[in-house]
Structures are given as structure tokens and as C-alpha cells.
Design an enzyme around this catalytic site. Structure first.
Site, short mmCIF file in Angstrom:
data_model
loop_
_atom_site.label_atom_id
_atom_site.label_comp_id
_atom_site.label_asym_id
_atom_site.label_seq_id
_atom_site.Cartn_x
_atom_site.Cartn_y
_atom_site.Cartn_z
N SER A 55 -9.78 2.38 2.82
CA SER A 55 -8.57 2.96 1.92
C SER A 55 -7.70 1.98 1.29
CB SER A 55 -7.86 3.58 2.29
OG SER A 55 -7.10 2.84 3.71
N SER B 103 -9.95 -0.45 6.91
CA SER B 103 -9.47 -0.19 5.81
C SER B 103 -8.37 -1.23 5.19
CB SER B 103 -8.61 0.93 5.85
OG SER B 103 -9.14 1.93 5.41
N LYS C 153 0.91 -1.58 -0.06
CA LYS C 153 -0.03 0.39 -0.12
C LYS C 153 0.96 1.49 -0.52
CE LYS C 153 -4.01 2.07 2.79
NZ LYS C 153 -4.41 2.04 3.66
#
Lengths: 95, 480, 484
Positions: C151, C175, C76
Site C-alpha cells: 500500500s 506494504s 505516507k
């Protein structure tokens, strides 16, 4: 909680965020919606409840007093928008 | 109207750690800009703070030194505001639960009495960087070397009543932190900085007046001047029918005045909240005990010891113990010369005056303790008299290093040879028949006064080298 | 090759069925070919990945390769990586190359994993749909008109689209779990403090926690072994030994006590999602578990409490982005205030600014007690709810998200509705508990995630419970039909 345009301008100033004139109304409305949702909290009585800041309630660990970091100024300042003679530059600060 | 001042001080002390409060960057003074600002100090994304153990230990030492309550659980909070020398947009500090709670210190007043001043709290925080306003094409340069340096902020109760008291308090704090070895207290380098909250009120009034905060004054002399100026200013404002404005003011040492920092007058809302990157600091009973046991002798303990051992007055003992180095110097002189009263008089007289005049610290004195002790020994064993001692001290101050050689070279040795003194006395008596007549006709009380004339004449004739006691004694014999 | 799990790839490399260079090249080609559709990567680390693969192959040839040498993963774009851009999905950091490595990515590098690239995400991890990214929305591989969740939407989509065997994610209010659910993959958010946050760009420090996003629970266990552990650079990281999370995977579930919090099945949960969850629960019954209803009475309050605490911390955490030392600086600032306001006004997107404003408000004079302190008190009540329930059950189960993937743009104009999609995931972050999401069914061709919440440091238990389900079902093997 009543929130008006001038409140939003005040908060935006505290947070140092420019909001375009045309966005202020919309921002105010959205923040009102969010705060309205947040206000559900007031429904529960929390007298005598201790606030919880960290989920695990552990204790701060301490490091020994040793210098471990070497000078990396040149490396760090490559990231900077503007530097001179090793200093970060900003528009003149008025004292 | 009679006015009285109410003063509270916030003293920032830089703790003498090797590394910063939350990072492993060096705290050494004077490095090239931004060469001691690591990723944590710069507030780069994703970096995290870890607390320096030494900082906690030093703060606890200070707390114990002012009889304060130690908060064995204390919490770091974020103070949020934007400023270019504050890299993260918040200062990590302590708000609700500072490491040191209420305590007090006893300070000496000019009238020889002591006054107890309350300390509200002392908390740990990180220092900010420095803004340099020299012209970088009309811009400001930021040096973050100082960012993250550990500070202990010591907040006094508003219990000081004059600039002099404020200075006495500051000097006590300055002495204490150096006794404890937790700071070098170097005001010129910013290791100790002071903000003063000053207000005035009609004498006898109990409510506080509106205060002004004088920021960042960095010498004892300037703090005294700044507070005095500010008190006068406020009196002028009030007596002219005006109102004191609550504001921050800056002391300008060149013009000797304080002036409003209008640019920064904006009401701040710091949005303090517990720092989520740091956990509560917990000091165990065991750690607390260990720190207590390792404390050096504190000024007030030394003060008491000097009073007991050397029979000094509380005031003298306080003055002599204010700075560790002064106390150690005194103790060495007193022990080596064997006369504490004599040593104390010299410390607070000749030595203090000379140091003050030349703006020196006791550690910089050209006359080291053992040399002064030797000089005082010579005074005590009557090798020299008081005048000779002063003359010899003058030479030692100028760099001479052998006390006996100075006494010899300057001919300061007292004449203790009875025959030699008797000869001088005979000569003086012969030269002043009128005075001798008067003396003989006078009663005992008058004689005591009149003998001074003869002593003076004899001392003068011996060029100060005669022993005044001996002269006195012989004169009395010869005149009777 | 892209069908294989990490466990299978480890075996394949060990058996020399393929080399790391072949494997890495294969994934890079897939990304280059297919990611136009999904936009799941912000940066593809093509050249460096192939270099790393060569080195891994060399290690293997020399007999020096460890277990994972040569396995590709994606990170990420919230983890700072030395030499590779770290944007956090923001214009503010569009060109930011960190001068240091996050502990998580460092651990992967030390285990000789290959970094394929950095995945797309909601800006500063603020979002539930991956639509707030400065680098564009991510599309759900199951239906590209739908959101992947957020997210960690880029990581979830990349794993679901088989552009990487696994990816890292972070979870502040769901997330990892919510995008895992919406993209039909497995994701675990460990106990707060289990994984170091050093070098992971902070959203809300007391809630953020990193974890792996994978195809299977077994892979999640393998990667959690890599990621977990004490780090002296993070004060909130826990100094506690890390078990081998694969060790207990194969233990049977006989006697397992599962609790179903009634508040997690209440209004707002799509009835088909609920049905799929109940079908999954039947599987657990067959595996020997007992199931009972429990109550977490303060669940409804966790949403408002979270939307005070997270923005409050974020408002402070994001103050460092001021255009002075790094990051975006506006053009020709008139003065210092203008520099701050425009750099932040232009550098942050709408949702980030919104949360900064909410957080600033909640901490400001006069509102601190009513908002921030109140929320922290509720936080304690929420934690207490869980503590009570864990006296009775081993694992709590629920739908991860109230619905399957919603349409792109559907909730962008209504932040409160968007926030409500986190209702089942955020209480876990407030309490700091470990939780997982695993694929548990399909509704109209879209994946449904089953959330399981464990007691503190019970990651091994969660992984075992998930693995046993995956041994008995094949929901985790389902692939988007549109793929390729």
C-alpha cells in the site's frame, strides 16, 4: 462455508455499512471467493496449539495515574460534522 | 403456586482514579461537556491506549477483598457495537481472562443469619459517554467526558432470592469498595450502578426460569422496588398462562415499574476478540503480595474483631461494619464511653432511625461520635437516666454541642439524693393507702408486678429525674 | 541534486554545496512538474516545507544544525501530521487535519527534516497496487501503465521518480517491501514494536509497522536511526535500546549463513524473477556467504491466516469512522442507523468495505473459533517455523514479490489474485520479524526485489547484508529510463 445474500446483509448491518441493492450479489460472490481461500486453513490440525495474538508475546506496560491531558474541545470539535454547546450531535437516539 | 425468585446482580463500580483507564484525561465529575475527552477518549485515528497502573491495583484489592482468585495474567478484549456514546465502536473490556475470578461475600439476612453469595468474576472496562436527549432540534447531544472512565464490573452468581437480599449484597459491595478506597460509591453520580437479572420459578424447582435484565438502577431503594415489581410482574405473566420474555427492561422510578426497552431488543453480536493495541496484563507475585500487605482492615475482619472485642452478635457486628464510617463512628463511641453494648444499641436504634429519617450518612450526623460518647458516659455514670438521655440527644441532634450544658439547662440530672427521693415516696404512699394495703397483702410474685405502679408514680412526681433503680430499692424498704 | 542519496545530501549540506532552501525548492519543483504522471503525492507541503528549509539553513548558519537539518522527506499519508491533511487515502478522511503529530513524523521534525508532503497510498493501507486510493491510482515510474505496488505505493513511486530522497512507509503484510520491490528501491520493515505506532492510522494493530523507503541500505539505516525507539504512548512499542544501524554496515559478510525457503520459490513465482534472485544469490556467495535450502512449512497457510487476522482487526479498528466526531458524514441522514450506514458505505471504498465485512464475519458468533482462533493458531505455527530456521541461518532470502509490477487494473476485479501477490511478504508480519527488500535485478526493464528476513531485532544485520550487496552491485542505482 456457504454464504448467501442474507448472510451478507446481516454482516453489513453488524458493520453498519450500506450496500447498494445492485452490489449485493457481487459482494456476496467476492466474499465467497475470499472465504473459500481462507478455508484452506482448515486443512491443518491445530489441536493443542495456543493462539498467538501478539508476535512478541510481551507484557502490558502500565502508566502512572496522572492527568496529562488538557481541555482541547474547541480544537477537536473543529473536526466534527455537527456540534452544539460543546456536544456532538447525532440524529435522535430512541431509547 | 408458590414462586421463588432467582436474582443475579451486575454491579458497575467507577474506580477512584485521577485519570482515565487508557488516557491521561481527568475523571473529575461535573465538568463542561467534552472538556475531559482527549484524543484517545474520542477515538481519533491513530491514537493508542496505555493502561493506568492504579486501575490494576484497585481491581486486585477488590479481588482480595472477596477472597477471589486473581488472574495474574489477564487480557483486554474489544466488545464491538455501534452507539454514539461509544467513540471507537468498541468497548475495551475483559472477556475470557478477567482480572478477578471466582470469589464470595457473606451478607446478613433479616432473620439475623448470614448468607454466602458467590461472585462469578470482576473485570475491568472503560465507561461510555452520555447521550443527552433534550431537544437539540430533534437531535441527540453526545458528551464524552465519561468515556474511558475506569469501571470494575462485578458479576454475582444467581444466588440472591429476594429484593432484600439483593440490597444486602449491594450494601456489602458498596461498603467494601469504600473500605478499600477504590471508589466513592456515589450512586447519585453514577459511581456505582447496578443491573439485575431476575427470574422466577416454582418453589423447589432447580432449573432457572427465563430472566429479564433490569438496567441501570441507581439507588438501594430503587433496586429493591424494581426487583419487587419485576418479581410480581413475572408471577402475573406466568399465572395468566403467559411466558416471560428474555429482554432488557428499564426501571421507571416515577411510576415504580419496569418496562421493556424494545428499541434495543436487536440481538447483539459483540464480536469479542483480544485487543491488539494492548498486551496481556501480568501481575507479579511480588506486586500481588505488596497489594495484599497494604490492604486496610476489611469489613469481615472488622466484624470479627468487633465480635471478639466488644462481644457483639454476628448480626450486630455485620450491620455496624457495613460502612467503614459507621464502624469507625461506633468504635469511637464504644471506646470513649466504655460500654460497647450501650453504644451498639444507640447506633442501631436512635442514630440509625434519625439518619434514615433525614436521609443522612453517618458522616453527616449532627451529633459527632465524641459527643454521643459523652452522652452515653453520663448515662452510664447515672448522671442522667435513659429518658433524660433521649431528651438530651434530641437537643444535640438539633445542634447543641455541650452535653453537660444541655443536661444542666434541661434539668435532666437524676435526683440521687436519698432524702429527696424518700420524701417523694412518703408523699406517694400517703396518697395511695388502698394500693399500699393491697401490696402488703400480696405475695412476693404479685408484689414484683405491683411495685411498678409506685415506681411510675414516683418517677412522674420527680418529672423523670429520679433514678429508677434507687426509687425501686427505697420503695421496697418503705413498703415492707 | 535529485540523484543524491541522503548520506550524500547530508555531506552536501554540511559542505555548503547547496542550501536546504535550494534543495527543497528543487524537489518541490520536480513534484509540481512531474507528479502529474505518477500521482504519488496527495498533499504537497510547499509553503511550509520552504519555511522549514529556511529555518534549517538558519540553524546551519548559526552552527546549530544537527546531522539531518534541512533534508527533505515525504511521509505516507497514514501518519498524522499537525496542520497538514492526513487522508489515509480515503474519502472518509479527505479533509481530516489531525490535532496531533504521529511519533514517527515528530521524530523527523525534531531532527529538522523537511516535510515535502504526504504520499498516496491504498485506502487505509488495504491493497497491493495502490489502486484503492480515493485520490486515484499511483503509476509506476518504470512504466506508468503499471502499478507501483502497495500500500505504500506513493512513497515508493516518489522515491523511484526522485521526487523525494526518501519517504516513510508502513507495512502490514508487505506494504513497504512489495512496492519497494516493484519500484526498484530499498525498504525495510523493522521488528514489530521497534517503531512507535502512535499517530499512525491503524489497519491491523498487531501487524502494522512503519519503516523507511530509500534509495540505499545506508539511507535506510540512517532513517531507521531516526524512526526507532521506545514510545510510552504505544503499549506495543518495545523498550529496548536502539543501536546505531550504520555502525555495522561495512562489516564483511564472510561466514554469513543464508537460508532459501523452498516454499518461497514455488509455483506462482515468475521464472525470470527467480533467475534474477539466483543471480543475486551468486553475488552473496562471492561475498563469502553460504547458502542452504530451508523450509517454512506453514507458508501456504499464512495467506489465509493473514486474511482473517488483518481484516478482523481492521473491522474493529475502522469502527471509529462513524461520521459522528470527525470525518465524512453522509448528507441528510434519516436516523442514526442511516447516518452510520451511509457515512461508512459512502466514505469507504470497495476494498476497505470488503475487508471490514470479511473481518466482521470472522469475528461473528459461530465463526470466531473456526476463523479467528484458527488463524491465531496458525500464526503461532508460522512464527515457530521462523524460529526453527533461525537456529540454522542468519538471514532468509527470497523474491519479495512473485512477479514484477503488473498492469494497472489487472487484478482489481479479482481480490483473491491480488491477495496472492503478498504470499512472500505476509508471514513476516504474522511473526513480527524484520525484513527488507532491495533492488536485485531487472526483468524486461522492470525491477525485481530481493527480500531478506532477519531474526527479531536483527535490523542491523539486514542493513549490513543489504549494504554489502549494494557495494558490490549497482541495481540500486538503476533509474527508470522514462524518467524526466
Amino acid at each position: 462455508m456457504a454464504l448467501d445474500r442474507s448472510d451478507v446483509e446481516g454482516i453489513a448491518h453488524l458493520a453498519r455499512i450500506a450496500i447498494n441493492e445492485q452490489d449485493i450479489e457481487n459482494t456476496t460472490a467476492t466474499l465467497k471467493d475470499i472465504l473459500h481461500m481462507v478455508d484452506q486453513m482448515q486443512a491443518v490440525n491445530t489441536d493443542n496449539i495456543e493462539p498467538l495474538a501478539h508476535p512478541l508475546e510481551l507484557v502490558q506496560r502500565l502508566r502512572s495515574d496522572e492527568v496529562t491531558e488538557a481541555n482541547q474541545r474547541d480544537h477537536f470539535q473543529q473536526l466534527a460534522p455537527q456540534t452544539e454547546n460543546g456536544l456532538y450531535l447525532v440524529p435522535k437516539v430512541i431509547e | 403456586m408458590q414462586w421463588e425468585a432467582v436474582i443475579g446482580l451486575e454491579v458497575h463500580v467507577q474506580l477512584a482514579t485521577k485519570s482515565k483507564i487508557f488516557s491521561g484525561a481527568s475523571t473529575a465529575f461535573g465538568a463542561e461537556p467534552n472538556t475531559q475527552a482527549c484524543a484517545v477518549d474520542l477515538g481519533l485515528p491513530g491514537v493508542l491506549p496505555v493502561l493506568n497502573a492504579e486501575v490494576v491495583r484497585m481491581a486486585v484489592m477488590f479481588g482480595l477483598g472477596i477472597h477471589a482468585h486473581i488472574n495474574q495474567t489477564n487480557i483486554f478484549a474489544r466488545k464491538n457495537y455501534f452507539y454514539p456514546d461509544l467513540p471507537k465502536g468498541y468497548q475495551t473490556s475483559q472477556m475470557d481472562l478477567p482480572i478477578v475470578g471466582k470469589g464470595y461475600v457473606d451478607i446478613p439476612l433479616d432473620n439475623g443469619e448470614m448468607k454466602r453469595i458467590g461472585v462469578t468474576r470482576a473485570h475491568l472496562e472503560e465507561d461510555a459517554g452520555k447521550s443527552l436527549h433534550e431537544d437539540f432540534h430533534g437531535m441527540t447531544g453526545i458528551d464524552l467526558n465519561r468515556a474511558g472512565t475506569p469501571l470494575l464490573e462485578i458479576v454475582s452468581e444467581p444466588e440472591l432470592c429476594s429484593a432484600k437480599e439483593a440490597v444486602a449484597y449491594l450494601k456489602y459491595i458498596h461498603g467494601l469498595i469504600r473500605y478499600l478506597g477504590i471508589s466513592d460509591g456515589n450512586m447519585a453520580q453514577g459511581s456505582m450502578r447496578c443491573d439485575a437479572n431476575v427470574s422466577i420459578r416454582p418453589k423447589g424447582e432447580t432449573t432457572l426460569g427465563t430472566r429479564a435484565e433490569i438496567k441501570n438502577v441507581n439507588s438501594f431503594r430503587f433496586i429493591e422496588k424494581a426487583i419487587n415489581f419485576e418479581i410480581e410482574r413475572q408471577i402475573d405473566v406466568l399465572e395468566a398462562g403467559g411466558k416471560v420474555v428474555q429482554e432488557t427492561r428499564l426501571y421507571d422510578s416515577e411510576r415504580d415499574e419496569t418496562r421493556s426497552m424494545r428499541g434495543k431488543e436487536e440481538a447483539n453480536d459483540y464480536r469479542y476478540f483480544p485487543c491488539p493495541d494492548l498486551l496481556p496484563v501480568v501481575i507479579s507475585d511480588e506486586d500481588l503480595r505488596a497489594i495484599k500487605e497494604a490492604l486496610p482492615e476489611l469489613p469481615e475482619q472488622k466484624r470479627q474483631r468487633f465480635m471478639d472485642k466488644f462481644k457483639l452478635s454476628e448480626y450486630d457486628a455485620t450491620i455496624l461494619t457495613e460502612e467503614r464510617e459507621t464502624a469507625e463512628y461506633f468504635e469511637q463511641v464504644a471506646s470513649q464511653c466504655g460500654d460497647a453494648k450501650l453504644a451498639a444499641n444507640w447506633m442501631m436504634g436512635e442514630i440509625a432511625a434519625r439518619l434514615n429519617k433525614n436521609n443522612l450518612e453517618i458522616t453527616e450526623s449532627p451529633v459527632p461520635a465524641d459527643r454521643l460518647a459523652k452522652l452515653l458516659s453520663r448515662l452510664k455514670d447515672q448522671t442522667i437516666n435513659g429518658k433524660g438521655a433521649k431528651t438530651a440527644f434530641e437537643a444535640l441532634w438539633e445542634g447543641a454541642d455541650d452535653v453537660d450544658a444541655v443536661i444542666e439547662a434541661k434539668g435532666l440530672k437524676q435526683v440521687t439524693d436519698t432524702h429527696a427521693i424518700a420524701a417523694i415516696i412518703d408523699d406517694i404512699i400517703a396518697k395511695h393507702p388502698e394500693q399500699v394495703e393491697q401490696y402488703k397483702a400480696a405475695d412476693d410474685a404479685k408484689r414484683k408486678k405491683m411495685i411498678g405502679f409506685f415506681v411510675g408514680q414516683v418517677m412522674k412526681a420527680s418529672k423523670g429525674s429520679a433514678n429508677p433503680g434507687q426509687v425501686n430499692q427505697l420503695l421496697q424498704q418503705k413498703l415492707s | 541534486m535529485h540523484e543524491l542519496t541522503i548520506a550524500e545530501l547530508v555531506q552536501g549540506l554540511a559542505d555548503k554545496k547547496f542550501s536546504s532552501v535550494e534543495l527543497t525548492q528543487h524537489y518541490i519543483s520536480r513534484i509540481n512538474q512531474l507528479d502529474k504522471k505518477y500521482n504519488s503525492f496527495i498533499t504537497v507541503n510547499e509553503d511550509e516545507a520552504l519555511n522549514q528549509a529556511k529555518q534549517a539553513d538558519q540553524l546551519r548558519a548559526n552552527g546549530q544544525a544537527n546531522q539531518f537539518a534541512g533534508i527533505p522527506v515525504a511521509h505516507k499519508d497514514i501518519f498524522c501530521t499537525k496542520g497538514i491533511k492526513t487522508t489515509c487515502g480515503s474519502k472518509m478522511l479527505a479533509n481530516f487535519v489531525a490535532p496531533y503529530e504521529s511519533t514517527v513524523t515528530e521524530k523527523f521534525s525534531q531532527a529538522n527534516f523537511i516535510t515535502l508532503g504526504k504520499t498516496n497510498m491504498d485506502e487505509f493501507a488495504m491493497g497491493s497496487s495502490n489502486e484503492t486510493s480515493h485520490f486515484g491510482s499511483v503509476c509506476n515510474p518504470w512504466d506508468t501503465k503499471r502499478v507501483p505496488g502497495g500500500s505504500s505505493g506513493g512513497s515508493a513511486a516518489a522515491v523511484a521518480a526522485q521526487l523525494t530522497p526518501a519517504a516513510t512507509g508502513t507495512d502490514t503484510g508487505g506494504s513497504i517491501r512489495q512496492p519497494a520491490a516493484l519500484c526498484g528501491i530499498t525498504g525495510i520493515k523493522p521488528t514489530y514494536g521497534r517503531v512507535s505506532r502512535w499517530g499512525m492510522i491503524a489497519f491491523a494493530s498487531s501487524l502494522d509497522q512503519a519503516g523507511p523507503m530509500t534509495r540505499t541500505a545506508e539511507d535506510a539505516a540512517l532513517l531507521l536511526n531516526v524512526m526507532s525507539g521506545f514510545d510510552c504512548k504505544d503499549s506495543t512499542c518495545v523498550d529496548q535500546p536502539v543501536p546505531d544501524y550504520t555502525e555495522s554496515l561495512n562489516q564483511p559478510l564472510t561466514g554469513l549463513r543464508i537460508g532459501l525457503p523452498k516454499e518461497y520459490f514455488s509455483a506462482g513465482i515468475d521464472s525470470n524473477v527467480s533467475k534474477a534472485i539466483h543471480a543475486a544469490l551468486d553475488v552473496y556467495r562471492q561475498l563469502g556467504a553460504t547458502i542452504k535450502e530451508v523450509s517454512l512449512p506453514h507458508t501456504a497457510l499464512s495467506l489465509p491466516a493473514y486474511y482473517v487476522i488483518a481484516p478482523a482487526e481492521a473491522s474493529s479498528n475502522l469502527s471509529r469512522f462513524d461520521g459522528v466526531r470527525y470525518g465524512y458524514r453522509c448528507e441528510t441522514p434519516e436516523n442514526l442507523e442511516d447516518l452510520y450506514k451511509r457515512s461508512r458505505g459512502e466514505g469507504f471504498g470497495a476494498e476497505v468495505k470488503r475487508r471490514i465485512l470479511v473481518g466482521t464475519y470472522a469475528l461473528s458468533a459461530g465463526y470466531y473459533d473456526a476463523y479467528y482462533i484458527k488463524a491465531q493458531k496458525i500464526r503461532r505455527l508460522v512464527k515457530q517455523d521462523f524460529t526453527d530456521v533461525f537456529n540454522e541461518v542468519d538471514v532468509i532470502m527470497s523474491p519479495t514479490a512473485p512477479t514484477t509490477a503488473f498492469n494497472l487494473g489487472e487484478k482489481m476485479d479479482d481480490p483473491v489474485a491480488m491477495y496472492a501477490s503478498d504470499i512472500n511478504t505476509i508471514a513476516v508480519n504474522l511473526a513480527g520479524l524484520p525484513a527488507m527488500s532491495i533492488p536485485a535485478g531487472l526483468v524486461d526493464g522492470l525491477p525485481v526485489g530481493l527480500q531478506m528476513i532477519g531474526n527479531y531485532f536483527a535490523e542491523a544485520k539486514l542493513l549490513q547484508v543489504a549494504h554489502q550487496f549494494q557495494q558490490a552491485t549497482d541495481w540500486h542505482r538503476q533509474r527508470p529510463t522514462a524518467l524526466d
